[in-house]
Every structure is written in structure tokens, then in C-alpha cells.
Design a protein around this motif. Structure first.
Motif, mmCIF file in Angstrom:
data_model
loop_
_atom_site.group_PDB
_atom_site.id
_atom_site.type_symbol
_atom_site.label_atom_id
_atom_site.label_comp_id
_atom_site.label_asym_id
_atom_site.label_seq_id
_atom_site.Cartn_x
_atom_site.Cartn_y
_atom_site.Cartn_z
ATOM 1 N N ARG A 19 -21.042 88.057 16.147
ATOM 2 C CA ARG A 19 -19.698 87.332 16.751
ATOM 3 C C ARG A 19 -19.559 86.937 18.090
ATOM 4 O O ARG A 19 -18.620 86.338 18.688
ATOM 5 C CB ARG A 19 -18.507 88.546 16.503
ATOM 6 N N CYS A 100 -10.321 76.960 17.199
ATOM 7 C CA CYS A 100 -10.921 78.087 17.273
ATOM 8 C C CYS A 100 -9.901 79.394 16.223
ATOM 9 O O CYS A 100 -10.765 79.981 15.367
ATOM 10 C CB CYS A 100 -10.980 78.801 18.294
ATOM 11 N N LEU A 101 -8.907 79.387 16.325
ATOM 12 C CA LEU A 101 -7.951 79.931 15.639
ATOM 13 C C LEU A 101 -8.005 79.746 14.091
ATOM 14 O O LEU A 101 -8.149 80.427 13.296
ATOM 15 C CB LEU A 101 -6.550 80.018 16.243
ATOM 16 N N ARG A 103 -10.337 78.586 12.577
ATOM 17 C CA ARG A 103 -11.887 78.887 12.100
ATOM 18 C C ARG A 103 -12.061 80.504 12.196
ATOM 19 O O ARG A 103 -13.015 81.056 11.895
ATOM 20 C CB ARG A 103 -12.954 78.283 13.022
ATOM 21 N N ARG A 104 -10.785 81.121 12.575
ATOM 22 C CA ARG A 104 -10.753 82.544 12.764
ATOM 23 C C ARG A 104 -11.664 83.025 13.563
ATOM 24 O O ARG A 104 -12.483 84.046 13.406
ATOM 25 C CB ARG A 104 -11.104 83.435 11.473
ATOM 26 N N ARG A 105 -12.148 82.260 14.775
ATOM 27 C CA ARG A 105 -12.906 82.774 15.888
ATOM 28 C C ARG A 105 -11.995 83.048 17.129
ATOM 29 O O ARG A 105 -11.845 82.148 17.934
ATOM 30 C CB ARG A 105 -13.920 81.693 16.401
ATOM 31 N N LEU A 106 -11.530 84.530 17.156
ATOM 32 C CA LEU A 106 -10.385 84.811 18.232
ATOM 33 C C LEU A 106 -11.091 84.931 19.683
ATOM 34 O O LEU A 106 -10.644 84.562 20.356
ATOM 35 C CB LEU A 106 -10.022 86.102 17.598
ATOM 36 N N ARG A 236 -13.281 88.856 16.464
ATOM 37 C CA ARG A 236 -14.186 88.024 15.672
ATOM 38 C C ARG A 236 -14.610 86.803 16.868
ATOM 39 O O ARG A 236 -13.775 86.733 17.576
ATOM 40 C CB ARG A 236 -13.911 87.521 14.447
#
Length: 236
Positions: A19, A100-101, A103-106, A236
Motif C-alpha cells: 500500500r 486516487c479516490l 481507484r481506492r488509493r487513499l 490504502r
């Protein structure tokens, strides 16, 4: 605490590495780049502190005019310059954060905001400390905030690609540096062509971004990992 990480420390560390916004394999190399870039920023800042004229290198690279670009290239320079202005930069940051959000890459979304904030803050502070000016006492020029801003975004956008399977440490580092150089050169050219900065200001902005962005990414990872351990969540 993440139950899986608590039951298997190695698995927990693997999850954290997967992550991470700053790839573990690139930390040492990008850390070295950051140190060298910081040294360049300091050296240039000392050399041009309090100056209001272009240096010898600046004069050699481009004639010290107020505006040296004409024709269709001026529109290109103005478009690039807009990306570093308040409205353009906000739109660009929002767009990057939204991707980014989605793609669920917080962590990456946090890095976009934090990275840009730290870079802008660093360039603003350095301008006050160094005191170099262009076209009058009120126009602080070193380092170029526009150049630093776009370079920071390029570094953050390239880090995930540099961590893909099959990309080695050398290739990943080269990819990040190439992207940062392309972005820094493009914006630096625009700022110099429009007469907003000296070439060495653009170099200082590029190096400022290379110095602070890896450090900010490392800090985001550290805080996210600590939050996951103490708060029971996963960033993440």
C-alpha cells in the motif's frame, strides 16, 4: 490492529509495503536524490541571496528580457503557467485526488494534497529567506514555485508505475527522475520564456520538489502505518 497483521507480522509488513506510496525498493535511491537536491537548493540559495539580476549562467542560457516568447509558443507557455496559478493548480490537484479516490488509493490522495502543500510551503518560505528578485523588489523569484509544483505532481504520479512488478530499482528510479525532469523542464521553460523566473530559479524549484516529495511520501506511509496499528483501520 489489523487482525491479519497481528497474527502474521511478515504478512502485515507485506500488506503495508504493497500500500506504500513510496515504494520500499526505491526509498534509499530516492532518499539519496532528495539529499543531493536539497544541497543544490541550499547552494543556489546562498549564491543568489538578495540578488536582483540574472547570474552568469542565467545570462548564458537566455537573454534577460521581460518576455522572450512569441507566436504560438506563447500560448503553450501561458497554458503551462496557468497550471501553476491558483485556479489551475487547484483544478489539477482536485483531479489527481479524485482519480486516487476512484481507484481506492487513499494514501495516494493524501499524498497529493500533502505533497503539494509541503512543496508550495517550502518554495514560499525559501523565497522569503533567499530574497532573490526579478523585475523589481516586490517579485521574489527563487525558487520557482510553478516548477516545483508540476515536478511534485509528476513524481507522485510516477511512483506507482515505478513500483510495478518487473520494474527494477534502477529502472524505477530512472522513471521517476525522467518524469520529474520532463515536467520541471516544461514548466521551467514556460516561466523563463514568460520572464517570470531566471533559469536557475527553475532549477531550484525542480530540486526543491525532488527534495521534499520523497520525504513527504515517506511520512505519509509512516503515519498511515502507525494509524493502522493504533487505530484499527487501514489506509490504502
Amino acid at each position: 490492529m489489523d487482525r491479519l497483521a497481528g497474527a502474521d507480522p511478515e504478512a502485515g509488513r507485506a500488506r503495508s509495503a504493497a500500500r506504500a506510496v513510496l515504494p520500499p525498493a526505491l526509498r534509499a535511491r530516492l532518499g539519496a536524490v532528495a539529499v543531493l537536491a536539497a544541497l543544490v537548493v541550499v547552494v543556489l540559495g546562498v549564491l543568489f541571496a538578495g540578488h536582483g539580476e540574472p547570474g552568469r549562467v542565467d545570462r548564458w542560457l537566455v537573454a534577460p528580457t521581460a518576455d522572450s516568447v512569441r507566436g504560438p509558443w506563447r500560448h503553450v507557455a501561458l497554458a503551462l503557467d496557468f497550471l501553476g496559478e491558483p485556479v489551475g493548480s487547484v483544478l489539477l490537484v482536485v483531479a489527481c485526488g479524485a482519480v486516487c479516490l476512484l481507484r481506492r488509493r487513499l494514501r495516494a490522495a493524501v499524498l497529493v494534497v500533502a505533497g503539494v502543500g509541503v512543496t508550495v510551503g517550502a518554495t514560499t518560505l525559501l523565497k522569503q529567506v533567499v530574497g532573490r528578485t526579478i523585475h523589481g523588489a516586490g517579485n521574489l523569484s527563487y525558487p520557482s514555485g510553478h516548477t516545483a509544483f508540476l515536478t511534485t505532481l509528476a513524481v507522485m504520479a510516477t511512483l506507482p508505475a515505478a513500483d510495478r512488478p518487473g520494474v527494477g530499482r534502477a529502472a524505477g528510479t530512472a522513471l521517476v527522475l525522467a518524469a520529474s525532469l520532463a515536467a520541471g523542464a516544461a514548466m521551467g521553460w514556460a516561466e523563463v520564456a514568460l520572464g517570470a523566473h531566471y533559469p536557475t530559479d527553475a532549477l531550484g524549484g525542480w530540486c526543491t520538489a525532488l527534495a521534499v516529495t520523497p520525504a513527504t511520501a515517506w511520512l505519509v506511509d509512516r503515519l498511515a502505518d502507525r494509524t493502522a496499528v493504533t487505530g484499527g483501520g487501514r489506509l490504502r
